[in-house]
Design an enzyme around this catalytic site. Structure first.
Site, PDB file in Angstrom:
ATOM      1  N   THR A   1      -0.700  -7.669  12.575  1.00  0.00           N
ATOM      2  CA  THR A   1       0.578  -6.971  12.461  1.00  0.00           C
ATOM      3  C   THR A   1       0.402  -5.498  12.818  1.00  0.00           C
ATOM      4  O   THR A   1       1.371  -4.843  13.235  1.00  0.00           O
ATOM      5  CB  THR A   1       1.178  -7.102  11.037  1.00  0.00           C
TER       6      THR A   1
ATOM      7  N   LYS B   1     -13.082  -9.595  13.944  1.00  0.00           N
ATOM      8  CA  LYS B   1     -12.183  -8.597  14.553  1.00  0.00           C
ATOM      9  C   LYS B   1     -12.915  -7.750  15.597  1.00  0.00           C
ATOM     10  O   LYS B   1     -12.307  -7.009  16.361  1.00  0.00           O
ATOM     11  CB  LYS B   1     -11.579  -7.709  13.474  1.00  0.00           C
TER      12      LYS B   1
ATOM     13  N   LYS C   1      -8.077  -1.459  10.972  1.00  0.00           N
ATOM     14  CA  LYS C   1      -7.836  -2.762  10.359  1.00  0.00           C
ATOM     15  C   LYS C   1      -9.007  -3.035   9.429  1.00  0.00           C
ATOM     16  O   LYS C   1      -9.978  -2.272   9.436  1.00  0.00           O
ATOM     17  CB  LYS C   1      -7.735  -3.869  11.414  1.00  0.00           C
ATOM     18  N   ARG C   2      -8.950  -4.120   8.647  1.00  0.00           N
ATOM     19  CA  ARG C   2     -10.106  -4.453   7.820  1.00  0.00           C
ATOM     20  C   ARG C   2     -11.329  -4.667   8.709  1.00  0.00           C
ATOM     21  O   ARG C   2     -11.211  -5.091   9.860  1.00  0.00           O
ATOM     22  CB  ARG C   2      -9.821  -5.721   6.999  1.00  0.00           C
TER      23      ARG C   2
ATOM     24  N   HIS D   1      -2.441 -18.158   6.444  1.00  0.00           N
ATOM     25  CA  HIS D   1      -2.669 -16.859   7.104  1.00  0.00           C
ATOM     26  C   HIS D   1      -4.051 -16.708   7.724  1.00  0.00           C
ATOM     27  O   HIS D   1      -4.392 -15.616   8.183  1.00  0.00           O
ATOM     28  CB  HIS D   1      -2.476 -15.709   6.123  1.00  0.00           C
TER      29      HIS D   1
ATOM     30  N   LYS E   1       2.750  -2.552  15.056  1.00  0.00           N
ATOM     31  CA  LYS E   1       3.062  -1.164  14.663  1.00  0.00           C
ATOM     32  C   LYS E   1       2.669  -0.201  15.781  1.00  0.00           C
ATOM     33  O   LYS E   1       3.388   0.749  16.086  1.00  0.00           O
ATOM     34  CB  LYS E   1       2.311  -0.796  13.380  1.00  0.00           C
TER      35      LYS E   1
HETATM   36  C1  26W Z   1     -10.640 -13.938  -0.802  1.00  0.00           C
HETATM   37  C2  26W Z   1      -9.633 -14.878  -0.451  1.00  0.00           C
HETATM   38  C3  26W Z   1      -8.725 -14.447   0.629  1.00  0.00           C
HETATM   39  C4  26W Z   1      -8.606 -15.230   1.725  1.00  0.00           C
HETATM   40  C5  26W Z   1      -7.725 -14.891   2.705  1.00  0.00           C
HETATM   41  C6  26W Z   1      -7.968 -13.290   0.493  1.00  0.00           C
HETATM   42  C7  26W Z   1      -7.080 -12.951   1.478  1.00  0.00           C
HETATM   43  C8  26W Z   1      -6.951 -13.760   2.577  1.00  0.00           C
HETATM   44  C9  26W Z   1      -5.907 -13.439   3.614  1.00  0.00           C
HETATM   45  C10 26W Z   1      -5.277 -14.717   4.108  1.00  0.00           C
HETATM   46  C11 26W Z   1      -6.401 -12.644   4.731  1.00  0.00           C
HETATM   47  C12 26W Z   1      -5.302 -12.019   5.522  1.00  0.00           C
HETATM   48  O1  26W Z   1      -4.823 -10.960   5.170  1.00  0.00           O
HETATM   49  N1  26W Z   1      -4.929 -12.632   6.639  1.00  0.00           N
HETATM   50  C13 26W Z   1      -4.114 -11.947   7.601  1.00  0.00           C
HETATM   51  O2  26W Z   1      -2.750 -12.247   7.406  1.00  0.00           O
HETATM   52  C14 26W Z   1      -1.924 -11.488   8.270  1.00  0.00           C
HETATM   53  C15 26W Z   1      -0.495 -11.752   7.908  1.00  0.00           C
HETATM   54  O3  26W Z   1      -0.137 -13.025   8.280  1.00  0.00           O
HETATM   55  C16 26W Z   1      -2.222 -11.798   9.724  1.00  0.00           C
HETATM   56  O4  26W Z   1      -1.461 -10.960  10.531  1.00  0.00           O
HETATM   57  C17 26W Z   1      -3.707 -11.586  10.013  1.00  0.00           C
HETATM   58  O5  26W Z   1      -4.012 -12.027  11.309  1.00  0.00           O
HETATM   59  C18 26W Z   1      -4.552 -12.343   9.000  1.00  0.00           C
HETATM   60  O6  26W Z   1      -5.923 -12.032   9.174  1.00  0.00           O
END
Ligand code: 26W
Length: 820
Positions: free
Chosen positions: A651, A549, A543-544, A355, A655
Site C-alpha cells: 500500500t 521485500k 516499509k518493514r 494478507h 501512497k
Molecule cells: C506474526 C503474525 C503475523 C502474520 C502476518 C502478523 C502480521 C501479519 C500480516 C498479515 C503482515 C502484513 O501486514 N501483510 C501485509 O498486508 C498488507 C495489507 O493487505 C499488504 O499490502 C502487504 O503486501 C502485506 O505484506
C-alpha cells in the site's frame, strides 16, 4: 448540527482547561492545551456519532464489525479537523490561545497499534466506511505499548517502548458499563438442566475486558463510527484475603497476569512465534467483541436468528479467527442453539481476508497449548474439524495427504487459515495477483471445492491523508487545475491527464516537489546530520524490513554504483539520494544485519570525497505513519522491488504514486495494477514474473552461478566480505551465494538495467515531470473508498445510513456546549 464558530470553540476549550486542569487557559501547559483541544474535538465527534447512531437504530441498518489485532492510526487531530472542515476555526482558536495548530499537531504521538500494511489498511477501511455513511465498528486491543520506537546506534537497531497513551489517551472514552468477562484454562463440567446440556468452565481464571471507544471521522459526512479497544483488568484489583494473610505479592499477581494481556503489540509480522500470550490476546479480544456484538444485536432485534441479516463480521487475516468458535460457543452454550442452526448463523456472518502467502506467517497453534488455555473452544474446533474433514474426504476420497493438509487440526497443530476457510462465506486476497495465487496455490484444494467463495478486493489508501493533508502544495495546485471534485471522488484526478503536455503545469509540479524535498532534506539534516541535495533524485524504499521485500537488492545496486563511481568519478549519472526507512522484527537477525549494512553504506559513501557527493545513502530512524507523511510528498522514486509472488499487495506503493513518485517495481502485488493504470511509459518494471519464479523453483536455483559468471555480482559480494565501512558482512554474502531464497541475484542485472533507464528518463526534465503527473492522475483507483465499496458490494452487503429521511429530535444534542 450547526458548525461552531472559532469564538464558541475558544470558550469550550477554556472550559475544558478549567474543568480538567483546574486552571485558566492562560496558565496551562502546551500539553494541557493540546488535551483541551482534543477533548473538544472528541465531544464534537461523539455528539455527531450519537446522532448517527439514532438514525442507524431507526433505519435498522446492517453493519460491519471489522476485527483486527492491529489498527495503525497514526495521528488523529489533524485528520479529524480536516474531516470536520474545522481546520481554519481551530487555527484561529490556537492563535487566540497563544499557540499554533502546528504546535498542537506536533505534541500528538502516533497511535502505533500496528506493524505495517495490515494495520494501516484496517485504519483506512474504518475511515472509508465512515466516508460512505456505512455503519461500522472496529474491534481491537488497547495495547499499553504500540510498535516499538526504533533507535539506530552505530547502525544497529535498538527497540524502545512506545508509551503512546501518555498523550494519546485523549481520544479514548472508557465504557465500563460494557465490560465483559473472558475465561481461560480450567476444566469443563457437563450439566444437564431442563433437558439441555450446559458446559461449565470451572477452576478457570477470569479476566474482565473493559472497552475504550475512539471516534472515527469521515470526510464532510454525517457519519461517525467507532473503534472499540479492549483493555484487560483483573475482576478483583487484589485479593483481600491473601493480602490479610500477609501474601502481598501473590495478592497482586492476578492483576499483573490480567494486565499482561494488553501490555504490548507483538512486533513481528510475517513470522509467528506461537507464544501463549499472543493466543491469549487473540481470544481475549474476540471473546469480548463477540459478546458485545451479541448483546447489542439482542437489544436491537430481540434474537440472534437475524444476525446474518444485520451484521457482517470481518476477520482481518487469521489473527481474530477465534471469533468463529467463540460465536459457536455462545450460540450453543449460552443461547441453546443446535449445532446446525448455530453453524448456519456463523457461516452467513463471517468473511476472511488473507494478507500474506508467506508460509511462516500462516498462524498455527500447538494443539496442547490451545487445549489447555481454551478447553471449550478446543472442543468446538475439534467438532468443526471433524465435520470439515468429512467434507474434504468426500471431495478428495482416499487422499489422506490432501485431507490432512487442509484439515484444521493435524500433526498436533491447529491451523487458523483452514478454520477461516471452513467458516467464511467469502475469502479474499488483496490484489489481483495475490487473489489468483490464493486460488492456484495457497488455498487451491479448498478453492476447487468452493470456487464461488473466492474473490479479490485490491487494497486502497486514505488518499486525502496522503495527498491533501500531507502534500498541500500539490493538492492545492491540483485544485486550481481541476477543481475540488477529487476530494470527494478520487477518480476525478484523471482530469489531470489533460495537462500532461502543458509545460507551465509540469514546471509547477516540479516546483512543488522540490519544496517538499527541501523539507525532507531539512528533516534529514536535523535527524541524521547528513546534507542531502534536494536537486538529486530522491529514491526511496520505506516499509518493514523483510528479506522478501529485498532491501538487499537495493543495497547491492548502490554498492555496484559506488564501485562504478570509484572507477570513474566522472560517470555521467544524475545525483541520487537513496533513502531507507524500515523496522525489523526484534528477533529477526538477518533483517538487523541488513539495516546495519545500509547504515554502513551511508557512512562510507557519504564521507567519500572521491565520488563528489554524486550519491548519498540515508537510513531514516523510526519509520512510522507520521514520518511517511513527510517522506511520500518528497519522493521521486518509489522502490517496490519484492520478489514476484510474495508481496500480497503493498500500500506504500499507492501512497508514493498519488504523490507523483515513479515506481521502480517488480510485477508483484498491486504493482501490477499500478502498471495497468499508469501505463508502461510511466513506470519502471524489471525482474522475473511470478510464474517464472515458480518455474525456477521447480527446476532448482543455484545462486552461485550468478556469483561465478557475473563479474559485477562477484565484485559486490566480495565487497561485502571485505567490508563496508570496515564491517564485514559474511553472513549476508553467504546467504546470497548459498541459498538466496528471494532471488536477489537472479534479478540483479534486470534491476540495474531498469535503474539505468530511470536515470536516463530523469535527465529529460519534462519527460520525468509528465511521468510524475500521470502517476498522480491515475492513482484514483487506489482510494480506500473504492476498496470499501467493493467489500460492501461483494462481501458485506451493507446499505448506507440515509440522511435524507427525517429523524426524531435526539435528546443528546448540544451536549458539547453544556459540558464545556
Ligand atoms: C506474526 C503474525 C503475523 C502474520 C502476518 C502478523 C502480521 C501479519 C500480516 C498479515 C503482515 C502484513 O501486514 N501483510 C501485509 O498486508 C498488507 C495489507 O493487505 C499488504 O499490502 C502487504 O503486501 C502485506 O505484506
Amino acid at each position: 448540527m450547526e458548525k461552531l464558530s472559532a469564538k464558541e470553540l475558544v470558550e469550550i476549550v477554556e472550559g475544558k482547561c478549567q474543568r480538567y486542569f483546574g486552571k485558566p487557559y492562560t496558565m496551562v501547559s502546551k500539553h494541557q492545551l493540546y488535551k483541551a483541544i482534543c477533548l473538544t474535538v472528541r465531544d464534537i465527534l461523539t455528539e455527531k456519532r450519537l446522532a448517527f447512531k439514532s438514525r442507524r437504530i431507526q433505519q435498522e441498518t446492517k453493519q460491519v464489525y471489522y476485527m483486527s489485532m492491529e489498527f495503525l492510526l497514526g495521528k488523529s487531530l489533524k485528520n479529524h479537523l480536516f474531516n470536520l472542515g474545522l481546520t481554519k476555526e481551530f487555527e484561529e482558536v490556537c492563535k487566540e490561545l497563544g499557540t499554533s495548530l502546528e504546535e498542537m499537531y506536533d505534541i500528538e504521538p502516533d497511535a502505533g497499534l500496528g506493524n505495517g500494511g495490515l494495520g494501516r489498511l484496517a485504519a483506512a477501511y474504518m475511515e472509508s466506511l465512515t466516508n460512505l455513511d456505512y455503519v461500522a465498528s472496529g474491534f481491537s486491543i488497547k495495547y499499553d505499548y504500540g510498535i516499538f520506537k526504533q533507535k539506530i546506534s552505530e547502525g544497529w537497531q535498538l527497540e524502545l517502548p512506545d508509551d503512546w497513551l501518555q498523550n494519546g489517551d485523549v481520544w479514548l472514552s472508557p465504557r465500563e458499563e460494557d465490560t465483559f468477562r473472558v475465561k481461560f484454562g480450567g476444566q469443563l463440567k457437563e450439566r444437564w438442566e431442563d433437558g439441555r446440556l450446559y458446559i461449565d468452565q470451572v477452576n478457570c481464571y477470569e479476566v474482565d475486558a473493559v472497552p475504550y471507544d475512539m471516534n472515527i471521522s469521515g470526510y464532510h459526512v454525517g457519519a461517525v463510527n467507532k473503534l472499540r479497544l479492549w483493555t484487560a483488568k483483573a475482576p478483583n484489583d487484589f485479593d483481600m484475603q491473601l493480602f490479610s494473610q500477609g501474601q502481598y505479592l501473590k495478592s497482586l499477581e492476578q492483576k499483573a497476569l490480567a494486565e499482561s494481556i494488553c501490555k504490548v503489540l507483538y512486533p513481528a509480522d510475517h513470522h509467528i512465534e506461537g507464544k501463549q500470550l499472543r493466543l491469549k490476546q487473540q481470544y481475549f479480544f474476540v471473546s469480548a467483541s463477540i459478546q458485545s456484538i451479541f448483546k447489542k444485536h439482542l437489544r436491537d432485534y430481540g434474537n440472534l436468528d437475524t444476525l446474518p441479516d444485520k451484521v457482517a463480521i470481518h476477520i482481518n487475516d487469521t489473527h481474530p479467527t477465534l471469533c468463529i468458535p467463540e460465536m459457536m460457543r455462545l450460540l450453543l452454550d449460552e443461547y441453546g442453539y443446535s449445532w446446525e442452526k448455530a453453524w448456519d448463523i456463523v457461516t452467513r456472518t463471517v468473511a476472511y481476508t488473507n494478507h500474506t502467502v508467506m508460509a511462516e506467517a500462516l498462524e498455527k497453534w500447538p494443539e496442547e497449548l490451545f487445549k489447555q488455555l481454551l478447553p471449550r473452544i478446543y472442543q468446538i474446533v475439534c467438532e468443526i474439524n471433524q465435520r470439515f474433514c468429512a467434507e474434504l474426504w468426500e471431495f478428495y476420497p482416499n487422499d489422506w495427504n490432501k485431507v490432512s493438509y487442509n484439515a484444521i487440526i493435524s500433526y498436533g497443530q491447529i491451523k487458523m487459515a483452514n478454520l477461516c476457510l471452513a467458516a467464511s462465506h467469502t475469502i479474499n486476497g488483496v490484489s489481483a495477483l495475490h487473489s489468483q495465487i490464493l486460488k492456484d496455490d495457497v488455498f487451491h484444494d479448498y478453492y476447487k471445492m468452493h470456487p464461488l467463495k473466492f474473490t479479490n478486493v485490491t487494497n486502497g489508501i486514505t488518499y486525502r491523508r496522503w495527498l491533501t493533508m500531507s502534500n498541500p502544495g500539490l493538492s492545492n495546485y491540483i485544485e486550481t487545475l481541476i477543481g475540488d471534485g477529487f476530494l470527494k471522488d478520487a477518480n476525478e484526478l484523471k482530469k489531470l491527464a489533460e495537462f500532461q503536455a502543458k509545460k507551465e503545469v509540469l514546471d509547477k509540479i516540479m516546483e512543488v516537489k522540490k519544496a517538499n524535498k527541501v523539507a525532507l532534506a531539512k528533516y534529514i539534516k536535523e535527524n541524521n546530520g547528513v546534507d542531502v541535495d534536494p536537486n538529486s533524485i530522491f529514491d526511496v524504499q520505506v516499509k518493514r524490513l523483510h528479506e522478501y521485500k529485498r532491501q538487499l537488492l537495493n543495497a547491492l545496486h548502490i554498492i555496484d554504483l559506488y564501485y562504478r563511481l570509484k572507477e570513474n568519478p566522472d560517470l555521467n549519472i544524475n545525483p541520487r539520494t537513496f533513502i531507507f526507512g524500515a523496522k525489523a522484527a526484534p528477533s529477526y537477525y538477518m533483517a538487523k544485519q541488513i539495516i546495519k549494512l545500509i547504515w554502513c553504506l551511508g557512512e562510507q559513501i557519504n564521507n567519500d570525497p572521491d565520488i563528489k557527493g554524486k550519491i548519498k545513502v540515508v537510513f531514516l530512524e523510526n519509520y512510522r505513519v507520521s514520518l511517511a507523511e513527510i517522506v511520500m510528498p518528497a519522493s521521486d522514486v518509489s522502490e517496490q522491488i519484492s520478489i514476484a509472488g510474495k508481496e500480497a499487495s503493498g500500500t506504500g506503493n499507492m501512497k508514493f504514486m498519488i504523490n507523483g513518485a515513479v515506481t521502480m517495481g517488480t510485477m508483484d502485488g498491486a504493482n501490477i495494477e499500478i502498471f495497468e493504470n499508469v501505463g508502461a511509459d510511466n513506470i519502471f518494471i524489471f525482474g522475473k514474473r511470478a510464474n517464472e519464479i515458480d518455474e525456477i523453483n521447480r527446476n532448482g536455483y543455484a545462486p552461485s552461478y550468478f556469483y561465478n559468471s557475473n563479474p559485477r555480482i562477484k565484485r559486490v559480494i566480495d565487497g561485502l566480505r571485505e567490508g563496508i565501512n570496515g564491517v564485514q558482512f559474511n553472513e549476508i554474502a553467504d546467504s546470497l551465494v548459498n541459498s538466496d531464497t528471494y532471488k536477489v541475484l537472479c534479478d540483479f542485472d534486470s534491476y540495474c538495467e531498469a535503474q539505468d533507464n530511470l536515470d536516463k528518463a530523469y535527465s529529460d526534465k519534462y519527460r520525468w515531470a509528465r511521468m510524475s503527473l500521470m502517476n498522480t492522475a491515475m492513482a484514483g483507483f487506489f482510494s480506500s473508498d473504492r476498496a470499501v465499496q467493493e467489500y460492501v458490494d461483494r462481501i458485506w452487503k451493507l446499505t448506507p445510513v440515509d440522511f435524507t429521511k427525517p429523524i426524531k429530535e435526539v435528546k443528546i444534542a448540544k451536549t458539547v456546549k453544556k459540558t464545556k
